[in-house]
Design an enzyme around this catalytic site. Sequence first.
Site, mmCIF file in Angstrom:
data_model
loop_
_atom_site.group_PDB
_atom_site.id
_atom_site.type_symbol
_atom_site.label_atom_id
_atom_site.label_comp_id
_atom_site.label_asym_id
_atom_site.label_seq_id
_atom_site.Cartn_x
_atom_site.Cartn_y
_atom_site.Cartn_z
ATOM 1 N N ASN A 71 -6.731 6.971 10.540
ATOM 2 C CA ASN A 71 -5.426 7.626 10.657
ATOM 3 C C ASN A 71 -5.165 7.933 12.121
ATOM 4 O O ASN A 71 -5.963 8.593 12.779
ATOM 5 C CB ASN A 71 -5.403 8.919 9.854
ATOM 6 C CG ASN A 71 -5.449 8.634 8.376
ATOM 7 O OD1 ASN A 71 -4.751 7.752 7.889
ATOM 8 N ND2 ASN A 71 -6.313 9.345 7.668
ATOM 9 N N GLU A 112 -19.032 -7.081 -5.262
ATOM 10 C CA GLU A 112 -18.857 -6.147 -4.164
ATOM 11 C C GLU A 112 -19.820 -4.993 -4.342
ATOM 12 O O GLU A 112 -20.219 -4.662 -5.452
ATOM 13 C CB GLU A 112 -17.411 -5.628 -4.196
ATOM 14 C CG GLU A 112 -16.918 -5.054 -2.894
ATOM 15 C CD GLU A 112 -15.489 -4.541 -3.031
ATOM 16 O OE1 GLU A 112 -14.590 -5.160 -2.439
ATOM 17 O OE2 GLU A 112 -15.270 -3.542 -3.728
ATOM 18 N N PHE A 148 -3.263 18.128 -12.955
ATOM 19 C CA PHE A 148 -3.830 18.780 -11.772
ATOM 20 C C PHE A 148 -2.761 19.107 -10.734
ATOM 21 O O PHE A 148 -3.062 19.370 -9.585
ATOM 22 C CB PHE A 148 -4.926 17.934 -11.123
ATOM 23 C CG PHE A 148 -6.077 17.674 -12.058
ATOM 24 C CD1 PHE A 148 -6.835 18.720 -12.541
ATOM 25 C CD2 PHE A 148 -6.367 16.390 -12.459
ATOM 26 C CE1 PHE A 148 -7.889 18.498 -13.418
ATOM 27 C CE2 PHE A 148 -7.421 16.150 -13.330
ATOM 28 C CZ PHE A 148 -8.187 17.200 -13.815
ATOM 29 N N ASN A 168 -5.405 10.797 -5.260
ATOM 30 C CA ASN A 168 -5.670 10.385 -3.885
ATOM 31 C C ASN A 168 -5.125 11.349 -2.831
ATOM 32 O O ASN A 168 -5.008 11.006 -1.667
ATOM 33 C CB ASN A 168 -5.123 8.984 -3.609
ATOM 34 C CG ASN A 168 -5.885 7.960 -4.415
ATOM 35 O OD1 ASN A 168 -7.105 8.052 -4.551
ATOM 36 N ND2 ASN A 168 -5.164 7.000 -4.973
ATOM 37 N N ARG A 174 -3.119 9.840 13.668
ATOM 38 C CA ARG A 174 -2.301 11.038 13.901
ATOM 39 C C ARG A 174 -3.174 12.265 13.710
ATOM 40 O O ARG A 174 -4.319 12.174 13.300
ATOM 41 C CB ARG A 174 -1.141 11.073 12.916
ATOM 42 C CG ARG A 174 -1.643 11.075 11.487
ATOM 43 C CD ARG A 174 -0.551 11.095 10.460
ATOM 44 N NE ARG A 174 -1.019 10.507 9.216
ATOM 45 C CZ ARG A 174 -1.685 11.154 8.275
ATOM 46 N NH1 ARG A 174 -1.995 12.415 8.435
ATOM 47 N NH2 ARG A 174 -2.093 10.555 7.180
ATOM 48 N N LYS A 201 -4.041 -2.381 6.454
ATOM 49 C CA LYS A 201 -5.327 -2.109 5.814
ATOM 50 C C LYS A 201 -6.308 -3.262 5.961
ATOM 51 O O LYS A 201 -7.497 -3.043 6.213
ATOM 52 C CB LYS A 201 -5.125 -1.789 4.332
ATOM 53 C CG LYS A 201 -4.545 -0.412 4.141
ATOM 54 C CD LYS A 201 -4.954 0.222 2.844
ATOM 55 C CE LYS A 201 -4.509 1.685 2.897
ATOM 56 N NZ LYS A 201 -4.837 2.458 1.756
ATOM 57 N N GLU A 215 -10.314 3.612 6.304
ATOM 58 C CA GLU A 215 -9.165 3.382 7.180
ATOM 59 C C GLU A 215 -9.194 4.382 8.317
ATOM 60 O O GLU A 215 -9.971 5.334 8.303
ATOM 61 C CB GLU A 215 -7.850 3.487 6.404
ATOM 62 C CG GLU A 215 -7.633 4.837 5.772
ATOM 63 C CD GLU A 215 -6.252 4.943 5.119
ATOM 64 O OE1 GLU A 215 -5.311 4.274 5.594
ATOM 65 O OE2 GLU A 215 -6.114 5.704 4.156
ATOM 66 N N GLU A 229 -11.841 7.371 8.359
ATOM 67 C CA GLU A 229 -12.240 7.772 7.010
ATOM 68 C C GLU A 229 -13.316 6.843 6.462
ATOM 69 O O GLU A 229 -13.233 5.624 6.607
ATOM 70 C CB GLU A 229 -11.036 7.730 6.069
ATOM 71 C CG GLU A 229 -9.928 8.692 6.465
ATOM 72 C CD GLU A 229 -8.805 8.758 5.431
ATOM 73 O OE1 GLU A 229 -8.042 9.723 5.479
ATOM 74 O OE2 GLU A 229 -8.704 7.828 4.589
#
Lengths: 528, 705
Positions: free
Chosen positions: B322, B232, B380, B267, B324, B148, B320, B307
């Site tokens: 991915n 930030e 949820f 997430n 795949r 990351k 990040e 993303e």
Amino acid sequence: MAISVLAYVLPLDCRWYSVSHLSVQERIDKKRKAALVGGGQKRIDAQHKRGKLTARERVELLLDPNSFVEYDMFVEHRCSDFGMEQDRNKFPGDSVVTGQGRINGRLVYVFSQDFTVFGGSLSGAHAQKICKIMDQAVMVGAPVIGLNDSGGARIQEGVESLAGYADIFLRNVTASGVVPQISLIMGPCAGGAVYSPALTDFTFMVKDTSYLFITGPDVVKSVTNEDVTQEELGGAKTHTAVSGVAHRAFENDIDALLNLRDFFNFLPLSNKDASPVIECHDPSDRLVPGLDTIVPMESTKAYDMLDIIHGIVDERDFFEIMPNYAKNIVVGFARMNGRTVGIVGNQPKVASGCLDINSSVKGARFVRFCDAFNIPIITFVDVPGFLPGTAQEYGGIIRHGAKLLFAFAEATVPKITIITRKAYGGAYDVMSSKHLRGDMNYAWPTAEVAVMGAKGAVQIIFRGKENQAEAEAEYVEKFANPFPAAVRGFVDDIIEPSTTRKRICRDLEVLASKKQVNPWKKHANIPL
Amino acid sequence: MINAHGCCCRFLLKMPGLVFVKESLVSSLPVQSVACTAFMSHFSSTQLVIKTCRKMGIQTVAVHSDVDSSAVHVKMADEAVCVGPAPTGKSYLNMDAIMDAIRSTGAQAVHPGYGFLSENKEFAQRLAAEGVMFVGPDTHAIQAMGDKIQSKLIAKAAGVNTIPGFDGVVKTAEEAVKIAQDIGYPVMIKASAGGGGKGMRIAWNDEETREGFRFSSQEAASSFGDDRLLIEKFIDNPRHIEIQVLADKHGSALWLNERECSIQRRNQKVVEEAPSTFLDPATRRAMGEQAVQLAKAVQYSSAGTVEFLVDSQKNFYFLEMNTRLQVEHPITECITGLDLVQQMIRIAKGYPLQHKQEDIPINGWAIESRVYAEDPYKSFGLPSIGRLSQYQEPLNLSNVRVDSGIQEGSDISIYYDPMISKLVTYGATRAEALAKMEDALDNYVIRGVTHNIPLLREIITHPRFISGDITTNFLPEVYPSGFHGHQLATDSRRELLASAAALYIAAQLRSQRFLLSTIPQERGKWELCVELGKDRHNVEVTRSGNTYTVSLSFSFSLSVEVDAGRVEVSGEWNLASPLLPLTINGTHRMLQCLSREASGEITVQYLGTSFKVRVLSKLAAELDSYMPEKIPEDTSSILRSPMPGTVVAVAVKAGDTVAEGQEICVIEAMKMQNSMTAAKTAKVKSVHCKPGETVGEGDLLVELE
């Protein structure tokens, strides 16, 4: 309408001519009115307070609206001792409501004990009323439903009450196998009275408000010094899970009566009737793809036989009998293409589906009911054998296991058997095998018909030899599959599980005209 | 290739199943001319890959664990190899077993699907060492994007927006203001040493920055003894929007537009759509170009996803990448018309990209709902397990695509991800795609496991979702006290009651239809009482059509009077079918019957949510008041497992005294740990579970006194 007006007007006109006519009409009305309130509003309120409905409310809920035809509304008890002869101790109809009516249009005879009149106690007249409808039910060929709510014998009447019980018992026995008899216990039922429900085909109970016992907690305490509550001794939970006396329990009166209506739809009206067929929306040739994967790869792993049953029967509708007792066997009613069938299945989920004393007796009684009333029997087999051990042997597993064997062998209704996995040893023979006149016996590809499991077999055949594992593999290869049975014709076909429903429906069509007769006998001698 | 206008149903789903690609059968397609064998792992992805391979003339080998030997992907593949028992560490993640399977089948390529080994660089290396093609990016890209922190540095260097911030000692308030101005408002200020959101302050202007500086530096010094502050960029109303990229081995790369995946829980994505309602062409282009820059910077080849977090001002920041194929890729396929699996195999074979950037269209709108085997009423979604006793995908509808790796009879076990399927609907417009999704959810039959269709249907019909006003906090914002299913309004309540009454009558009428018996007189009027929750409603039903028919199907037209409102209901039902289409006051609805009991209890799925009602005749309803109330079990002294799983730890023993809220045991299922706590302070009466034991939902764990 016109007629009833006329009938009403006529006596009015007659009053000038005949005083006695007038008084009869009045007396009729008065008696009818009195009969309708049983023991009076106070006792009705008390009954309601206990969470119970009155005898009449129960009948009304059980039967189709306006279908009840009452018998013997004017019957009164004949006791003249202990002040019973006084008018205030006479109740028209006495402590039971009897008659006939319809459930979903089909005829049924009903008696409903009235707890508001002398605690529903059984007088000679009470018994006579019940006997009358039972006699007629047998003559006509219609089931009898008893709604039991009675404190016991009418003590004031003494032996007359006892004679009444015996009269009912006799009729229960002679009607057995002629018309279905159902008991719904909706209050106390104690002492000798319990034997009437026990003689009927099905006994249902209402949770928390019904009890069945030979002697109550007080007597138990004085005789055996055991402390036990009514509920523990003879409540719905005890009888549906421990004793096996009752076949099912329901939440309350309404739930019980509505379920009884549902249950009634499965039954033929008499032994002369064919298994009933009801309008069916579920296609008879429906494939059930889920069944192809239901039996796990490892033969030691459990699965739920109910999943198979629900998948195969019409609309997943299965009325299970004794769902909480001897759970290693599943029995109950369902329909195939609209026609009622009896289902018997070993339950691998509980005790590997083995046969023991309780499951044998549970299965046997169910099979005999189906046979008596022309209901085809569908048997799902996954049985590793009879349960070993001293408890079982001392308890008489030989004698009790023989009951199930006897019942299947004796049955002449259409019998269809599906071996889903294990069919080991004597239990294979018992579970409606070809050898016991099974009409259609199928094996799924996962079936293993053998004398015993591979491990045990190898230990005997190759005792003391090395390479047990190799021998076991050989045994599995040879016997843990449907071929040994199929090549000998002991199963008629090896079928894809997904096609099972289709096959059964087709077979039942064919077997509908099956005729098979056992040799003449007074009656068989089942090992009781 | 997928036809963008007819989302054909050719996806995969659920767990990992590796697919090996083997020998091409035909040689007219370019890809096949190279003998190639793909392996994959992940059921649904596996099926998808197998379908594409078959189209391309490539043979496939599926790998599976022993419990999955009858799974759909295993049956679809040309060959199948069992790589071990159910726990993934012993099967789908067991590289040795998988390498053996590759060797024994002579597979030439492996498609990893998603999950499991799809982003494992060691696996990619081992394949490379044996000369087996990995259908995915090169090892160095997997490695570079796998970390990351490193991936952020690479992204920054490649000119990709990252979340700007400052981490260090800030001496004065004015210095803080300067930093904040450089970053751009709003900013988030907190002590560096403080974990998570603790002591976090949001500043929208200079004044608030000064104030935030004062509080945070005081707190930093006093609480942590560490002066450093973190300032930030604060991402307000964050949305998760990702860009699909496709890059070949020749240095070319494309962006295939975005997917909006803001609807998440814990997430994990729940509902995705492409394109996003939020992006304008300029932002889309800017994001796409940055994504391509990043792909090029790591010499990426194959399909990948970059993303981004996007704030309310359409500022976007790299999260990040991915490396795949992603679960939600079908919606990109729908709007672009590209088959991503096919593109991946082509790229792996060394072919250059077929398309140019200007060839990539946005045709229509696609929505994906992730249908999970989980209970949406608990946080949820807590996993549920079971056997799919009935399962019917809504494939009778057009423009619906369902990628699932399961079928009727499948077991949803505790071993894998609880996803049942990805349900994708497509439409020329978003409204069309959403309406189709509503229909698809209503027509989806799932029995035997608890599923999240109630939640999905509520999300896609929520005004905020419809207007596109969503953020990654959508669920907790919209359902602050948890999800409770569809809330009935006066009209919908009436409709529900009327439908239940119609179902009751249908069943009643049919139960009188015996062969060879006289059929009772037809009734034209019913007086009923329908109970819903604690409320009772008088319902009067009259026949409004000339007649009803019961044989084969129940066709009816009824006029129902509910609570002084009139509802016209008509339909034609097969009572054996779980789907009961009907017209209520002119609106077509799909009702699902979940159960129908003799006691009058009927459970129906209506507007996505299941409702339990009890229909009684007027007489039964009157007498019902005499029935004793059953006293429910006191649950505060009984701890039951909320879901099926494995007991990881038991913290108490019989005789211990526990305080309210104290942890009693931990249950793990599907990669989720759940801490079970005491509902009251009491002594432990008995413990019914041990660590390592498997428990079912509702199983008794611990009893308190």
